[in-house]
Design a protein around this motif. Structure first.
Motif, PDB file in Angstrom:
ATOM      1  N   TYR A 173      -4.890  39.804   1.262  1.00  0.00           N
ATOM      2  CA  TYR A 173      -3.676  39.233   1.585  1.00  0.00           C
ATOM      3  C   TYR A 173      -3.590  37.511   1.608  1.00  0.00           C
ATOM      4  O   TYR A 173      -2.342  37.154   1.164  1.00  0.00           O
ATOM      5  CB  TYR A 173      -3.763  39.388   3.344  1.00  0.00           C
ATOM      6  CG  TYR A 173      -3.182  38.248   4.137  1.00  0.00           C
ATOM      7  CD1 TYR A 173      -1.702  38.749   4.220  1.00  0.00           C
ATOM      8  CD2 TYR A 173      -3.476  37.501   4.981  1.00  0.00           C
ATOM      9  CE1 TYR A 173      -0.840  37.862   5.046  1.00  0.00           C
ATOM     10  CE2 TYR A 173      -2.751  36.492   5.649  1.00  0.00           C
ATOM     11  CZ  TYR A 173      -1.491  36.814   5.795  1.00  0.00           C
ATOM     12  OH  TYR A 173      -0.557  36.105   6.760  1.00  0.00           O
ATOM     13  N   TYR A 174      -4.679  36.947   1.433  1.00  0.00           N
ATOM     14  CA  TYR A 174      -4.678  35.392   0.913  1.00  0.00           C
ATOM     15  C   TYR A 174      -4.388  35.250  -0.330  1.00  0.00           C
ATOM     16  O   TYR A 174      -3.558  34.359  -0.653  1.00  0.00           O
ATOM     17  CB  TYR A 174      -5.910  34.687   1.504  1.00  0.00           C
ATOM     18  CG  TYR A 174      -5.906  34.526   3.046  1.00  0.00           C
ATOM     19  CD1 TYR A 174      -5.144  33.578   3.736  1.00  0.00           C
ATOM     20  CD2 TYR A 174      -6.569  35.471   3.892  1.00  0.00           C
ATOM     21  CE1 TYR A 174      -4.829  33.360   4.993  1.00  0.00           C
ATOM     22  CE2 TYR A 174      -6.495  35.307   5.309  1.00  0.00           C
ATOM     23  CZ  TYR A 174      -5.710  34.036   5.889  1.00  0.00           C
ATOM     24  OH  TYR A 174      -5.694  33.937   7.240  1.00  0.00           O
ATOM     25  N   ILE A 175      -4.723  36.027  -1.313  1.00  0.00           N
ATOM     26  CA  ILE A 175      -4.347  36.149  -2.792  1.00  0.00           C
ATOM     27  C   ILE A 175      -2.820  36.176  -2.517  1.00  0.00           C
ATOM     28  O   ILE A 175      -1.956  35.329  -3.163  1.00  0.00           O
ATOM     29  CB  ILE A 175      -4.894  37.043  -3.452  1.00  0.00           C
ATOM     30  CG1 ILE A 175      -6.375  36.873  -3.756  1.00  0.00           C
ATOM     31  CG2 ILE A 175      -4.479  37.025  -4.924  1.00  0.00           C
ATOM     32  CD1 ILE A 175      -7.250  38.024  -4.144  1.00  0.00           C
ATOM     33  N   ARG A 200      -0.146  54.051   1.520  1.00  0.00           N
ATOM     34  CA  ARG A 200      -0.619  52.958   2.126  1.00  0.00           C
ATOM     35  C   ARG A 200       0.237  52.268   2.915  1.00  0.00           C
ATOM     36  O   ARG A 200       1.025  51.358   2.771  1.00  0.00           O
ATOM     37  CB  ARG A 200      -1.073  51.876   0.900  1.00  0.00           C
ATOM     38  CG  ARG A 200      -2.232  52.015   0.085  1.00  0.00           C
ATOM     39  CD  ARG A 200      -3.349  51.812   0.611  1.00  0.00           C
ATOM     40  NE  ARG A 200      -3.493  50.524   1.687  1.00  0.00           N
ATOM     41  CZ  ARG A 200      -3.809  49.324   1.223  1.00  0.00           C
ATOM     42  NH1 ARG A 200      -4.421  49.330  -0.216  1.00  0.00           N
ATOM     43  NH2 ARG A 200      -4.030  48.497   2.252  1.00  0.00           N
ATOM     44  N   PRO A 201       0.379  53.238   3.958  1.00  0.00           N
ATOM     45  CA  PRO A 201       1.359  52.681   5.250  1.00  0.00           C
ATOM     46  C   PRO A 201       1.190  51.302   5.616  1.00  0.00           C
ATOM     47  O   PRO A 201       2.126  50.733   6.424  1.00  0.00           O
ATOM     48  CB  PRO A 201       1.284  53.949   6.031  1.00  0.00           C
ATOM     49  CG  PRO A 201      -0.054  54.196   5.895  1.00  0.00           C
ATOM     50  CD  PRO A 201      -0.475  54.143   4.693  1.00  0.00           C
ATOM     51  N   GLU A 202      -0.079  50.761   5.658  1.00  0.00           N
ATOM     52  CA  GLU A 202      -0.545  49.399   6.282  1.00  0.00           C
ATOM     53  C   GLU A 202      -1.120  48.589   5.608  1.00  0.00           C
ATOM     54  O   GLU A 202      -1.896  48.996   4.593  1.00  0.00           O
ATOM     55  CB  GLU A 202      -1.238  49.901   7.310  1.00  0.00           C
ATOM     56  CG  GLU A 202      -0.658  50.588   8.712  1.00  0.00           C
ATOM     57  CD  GLU A 202      -1.785  51.218   9.705  1.00  0.00           C
ATOM     58  OE1 GLU A 202      -2.882  51.510   9.490  1.00  0.00           O
ATOM     59  OE2 GLU A 202      -1.008  51.672  10.958  1.00  0.00           O
ATOM     60  N   MET A 203      -0.899  47.319   5.691  1.00  0.00           N
ATOM     61  CA  MET A 203      -1.477  46.426   5.069  1.00  0.00           C
ATOM     62  C   MET A 203      -1.995  45.287   5.844  1.00  0.00           C
ATOM     63  O   MET A 203      -1.983  45.526   6.942  1.00  0.00           O
ATOM     64  CB  MET A 203      -0.525  45.457   4.143  1.00  0.00           C
ATOM     65  CG  MET A 203       0.033  46.141   2.752  1.00  0.00           C
ATOM     66  SD  MET A 203      -1.317  46.358   1.592  1.00  0.00           S
ATOM     67  CE  MET A 203      -0.456  47.627   0.409  1.00  0.00           C
ATOM     68  N   ALA A 253       6.033  42.898  -6.589  1.00  0.00           N
ATOM     69  CA  ALA A 253       4.983  43.398  -5.607  1.00  0.00           C
ATOM     70  C   ALA A 253       3.655  42.265  -5.699  1.00  0.00           C
ATOM     71  O   ALA A 253       2.982  42.425  -6.662  1.00  0.00           O
ATOM     72  CB  ALA A 253       4.362  44.633  -5.798  1.00  0.00           C
ATOM     73  N   CYS A 254       3.463  41.684  -4.536  1.00  0.00           N
ATOM     74  CA  CYS A 254       2.237  40.966  -4.554  1.00  0.00           C
ATOM     75  C   CYS A 254       1.292  41.281  -3.765  1.00  0.00           C
ATOM     76  O   CYS A 254       1.674  42.012  -2.652  1.00  0.00           O
ATOM     77  CB  CYS A 254       2.778  39.529  -3.904  1.00  0.00           C
ATOM     78  SG  CYS A 254       4.303  38.627  -4.475  1.00  0.00           S
ATOM     79  N   PRO A 255      -0.191  41.220  -3.899  1.00  0.00           N
ATOM     80  CA  PRO A 255      -1.196  41.767  -2.938  1.00  0.00           C
ATOM     81  C   PRO A 255      -1.033  41.567  -1.469  1.00  0.00           C
ATOM     82  O   PRO A 255      -0.102  40.454  -1.165  1.00  0.00           O
ATOM     83  CB  PRO A 255      -2.332  41.298  -3.512  1.00  0.00           C
ATOM     84  CG  PRO A 255      -2.080  40.515  -4.934  1.00  0.00           C
ATOM     85  CD  PRO A 255      -0.695  40.245  -5.048  1.00  0.00           C
ATOM     86  N   GLY A 256      -1.270  42.457  -0.911  1.00  0.00           N
ATOM     87  CA  GLY A 256      -1.271  42.047   0.667  1.00  0.00           C
ATOM     88  C   GLY A 256       0.188  42.428   1.145  1.00  0.00           C
ATOM     89  O   GLY A 256       0.327  42.115   2.484  1.00  0.00           O
ATOM     90  N   GLY A 257       1.025  43.110   0.509  1.00  0.00           N
ATOM     91  CA  GLY A 257       2.084  43.695   1.027  1.00  0.00           C
ATOM     92  C   GLY A 257       3.477  42.798   0.910  1.00  0.00           C
ATOM     93  O   GLY A 257       4.520  43.220   1.588  1.00  0.00           O
ATOM     94  N   PHE A 258       3.405  41.676   0.074  1.00  0.00           N
ATOM     95  CA  PHE A 258       4.681  40.841  -0.042  1.00  0.00           C
ATOM     96  C   PHE A 258       5.491  41.682  -1.281  1.00  0.00           C
ATOM     97  O   PHE A 258       5.126  41.609  -2.377  1.00  0.00           O
ATOM     98  CB  PHE A 258       4.405  39.536  -0.197  1.00  0.00           C
ATOM     99  CG  PHE A 258       3.673  38.735   0.739  1.00  0.00           C
ATOM    100  CD1 PHE A 258       4.201  38.202   1.825  1.00  0.00           C
ATOM    101  CD2 PHE A 258       2.288  38.805   0.979  1.00  0.00           C
ATOM    102  CE1 PHE A 258       3.725  37.655   2.715  1.00  0.00           C
ATOM    103  CE2 PHE A 258       1.728  38.161   2.005  1.00  0.00           C
ATOM    104  CZ  PHE A 258       2.445  37.681   3.032  1.00  0.00           C
ATOM    105  N   ILE A 259       6.807  42.174  -0.977  1.00  0.00           N
ATOM    106  CA  ILE A 259       7.696  42.910  -1.749  1.00  0.00           C
ATOM    107  C   ILE A 259       9.016  42.046  -1.924  1.00  0.00           C
ATOM    108  O   ILE A 259       9.724  41.994  -0.841  1.00  0.00           O
ATOM    109  CB  ILE A 259       7.616  44.278  -1.431  1.00  0.00           C
ATOM    110  CG1 ILE A 259       6.399  44.917  -1.929  1.00  0.00           C
ATOM    111  CG2 ILE A 259       8.868  44.612  -2.526  1.00  0.00           C
ATOM    112  CD1 ILE A 259       6.064  46.276  -1.957  1.00  0.00           C
ATOM    113  N   PHE A 260       9.316  41.596  -3.076  1.00  0.00           N
ATOM    114  CA  PHE A 260      10.549  40.746  -3.063  1.00  0.00           C
ATOM    115  C   PHE A 260      11.553  41.457  -4.174  1.00  0.00           C
ATOM    116  O   PHE A 260      10.947  42.003  -4.998  1.00  0.00           O
ATOM    117  CB  PHE A 260      10.365  39.589  -3.747  1.00  0.00           C
ATOM    118  CG  PHE A 260       9.359  38.522  -2.842  1.00  0.00           C
ATOM    119  CD1 PHE A 260       9.569  38.645  -1.458  1.00  0.00           C
ATOM    120  CD2 PHE A 260       8.471  37.530  -3.503  1.00  0.00           C
ATOM    121  CE1 PHE A 260       8.724  37.849  -0.713  1.00  0.00           C
ATOM    122  CE2 PHE A 260       7.651  36.683  -2.771  1.00  0.00           C
ATOM    123  CZ  PHE A 260       7.594  36.930  -1.570  1.00  0.00           C
TER     124      PHE A 260
END
Lengths: 160, 288
Positions: free
Chosen positions: B60-62, B99-102, B120-127
């Motif tokens: 998440y922090y990465i 992976r329904p939850e991050m 797609a960034c690790p930790g669930g950030f999708i742009f």
């Protein structure tokens, strides 16, 4: 020696039983009524909560929790209880654990990184994260799915 | 090591066999937790960290810093209606994935970029870029692009992109510093931040430039499963890829990817299209 052997047996049994315990590794894990992500939400379990694994059904574990029985997605659990890192705010953290928080890639490292990279728009990211945060998407977006005949509401459709 | 610790370590190792722990480190750590021997728990944690992947919190922090780096180049289109819409589509897809939850949930957002791209960034950030939204002709096509990004996340492609030398460096640092108290030394924190910087740079490069042909294809095939589970029409992925050939930004050879997706779909039962989705997509795309 007899006492030592007894202790060995007891400890070994407790360790064996511990293999059936898993820990929540996301900030809020959704305890569900059935083994489906679109199922009714029973409770939100905080980070590091221990749960007793009763069985496995597809990508879900059937679990016993303080809030009762239910299902959790496999990916939301870990066999090891996550360590407390610095500034960790989530989950079941005792005061003892909080004082022994250790280093890792955490809020503390991010804070240091931010100081070295002041041009990165973390403030925008914080705003984005606040606006898009949704610990309970199957309830919040139920109308959206119903309107689009998606998820639990898919029943065939029509060609536009 | 004290005799008692050795004794408990042996027991923990036995529990590894009896209890099915994934690694010896885990077994030792569990043994330490249960017996109250914190030294042993720490040792197990150290062994575990030496051989494990990043935790969900670390990813998440990465991911946050990778996302901030992308946002520095391409601003966020923060219109509330648009953001709610892409989060509706994205959450439906995430719930249909394995992976329904991050760690802190998924976060979907539209960036202002004109290229037809998604990240797609690790930790669930999708742009997704506004340019990609322009290219999409339906909600199902937008969902197809987003399902492909969720598939990268499920398959851990962003984290796998970290160079082996930086992974080793990170593992060694986490072992070294993972047992130290958070506030002990500023020097150590700076060292760890340097390691973090290397990791973030590797992930930013992969996320921005795309993955190998094999990984893109793997994500395409998993995206089909996610789309079908969610109720979207998977043919939308082939349709979108088929039209991406003339656009900049999208990764890999879109025509080749479209052909492989169509081949994979030939034997699948697919959900029907639904006109209500097309109506709301048109309403939203009119606002971009």
């Amino acid at each position: 020696m007899k006492r030592l052997s007894l202790c060995c047996v007891c400890l070994l049994l407790s360790l064996t039983a511990a293999a059936e315990v898993r820990y929540v590794q996301v900030e809020k894990a959704r305890l569900l009524k059935r083994a489906s992500n679109f199922s009714t939400l029973l409770a939100l379990l905080p980070y590091r909560t221990p749960v007793e694994v009763l069985g496995k059904q597809g990508a879900f574990f059937s679990v016993q929790t303080r809030q009762g029985k239910g299902y959790l997605p496999e990916a939301s659990l870990n066999v090891v209880r996550p360590r407390i890192t610095s500034q960790s705010s989530a989950g079941e953290v005792t005061s003892d654990e909080a004082t022994t928080a250790t280093k890792g890639f955490s809020a503390q490292v991010e804070s240091e990184y931010r100081q070295k990279n002041p041009d990165l728009p973390y403030a925008v990211l914080d705003r984005l994260e606040t606006q898009t945060r949704c610990p309970n998407p199957q309830t919040v977006y139920a109308t959206f799915r119903k309107q689009g005949k998606l998820g639990e509401f898919q029943t065939g459709g029509e060609r536009p | 090591m004290k005799t008692s610790s050795r004794f408990l370590l042996s027991l923990a190792s036995l529990s590894l066999l009896a209890g099915g722990c994934a690694t010896l480190g885990q077994a030792v750590k569990v043994g330490g937790q249960l017996s109250g021997y914190h030294e042993l728990e720490d040792m197990g944690g150290s062994m575990e960290k030496a051989s494990r992947d990043f935790t969900e919190e670390e990813k998440y922090y990465i991911g946050r810093t990778v996302a901030a780096t992308l946002l520095a180049d391409t601003p966020w289109k923060s219109a509330a209606r648009l953001t709610t819409y892409v989060n509706g589509v994205g959450s439906t897809l995430a719930l249909a994935s394995s992976r329904p939850e991050m760690y802190r949930g998924y976060h979907f957002a539209v960036l202002t970029g004109k290229d037809g791209n998604a990240f797609a960034c690790p930790g669930g950030f999708i742009f997704v870029s506004a340019g990609l939204l322009d290219i999409c002709r339906s909600e199902d096509e937008l969902a197809a692009a987003m399902a492909h990004e969720i598939a990268h996340m499920v398959l851990e492609h962003p984290v796998q992109a970290i160079q082996a030398s930086h992974q080793r460096e990170a593992a060694a640092s986490l072992v070294k510093f993972g047992l130290r108290k958070a506030g002990e030394s500023q020097g150590e924190l700076q060292q760890l931040t340097g390691v973090f910087d290397n990791v973030v740079k590797d992930v930013v490069k992969a996320v921005a430039q795309g993955y190998s042909r094999d990984k893109e294809q793997e994500a395409d095939l998993l995206a089909l499963d996610i789309l079908i589970q969610a109720g979207y029409h998977p043919q939308a992925l082939a349709d979108l890829l088929g039209r991406m050939a003339g656009h900049s930004g999208y990764h890999g050879d879109p025509k080749d990817r479209a052909r492989k997706v169509s081949e994979a779909l030939a034997s699948r039962n697919t959900p029907a299209l639904w006109s209500e989705r097309e109506k709301r997509f048109k309403q939203i795309s009119g606002h971009i």
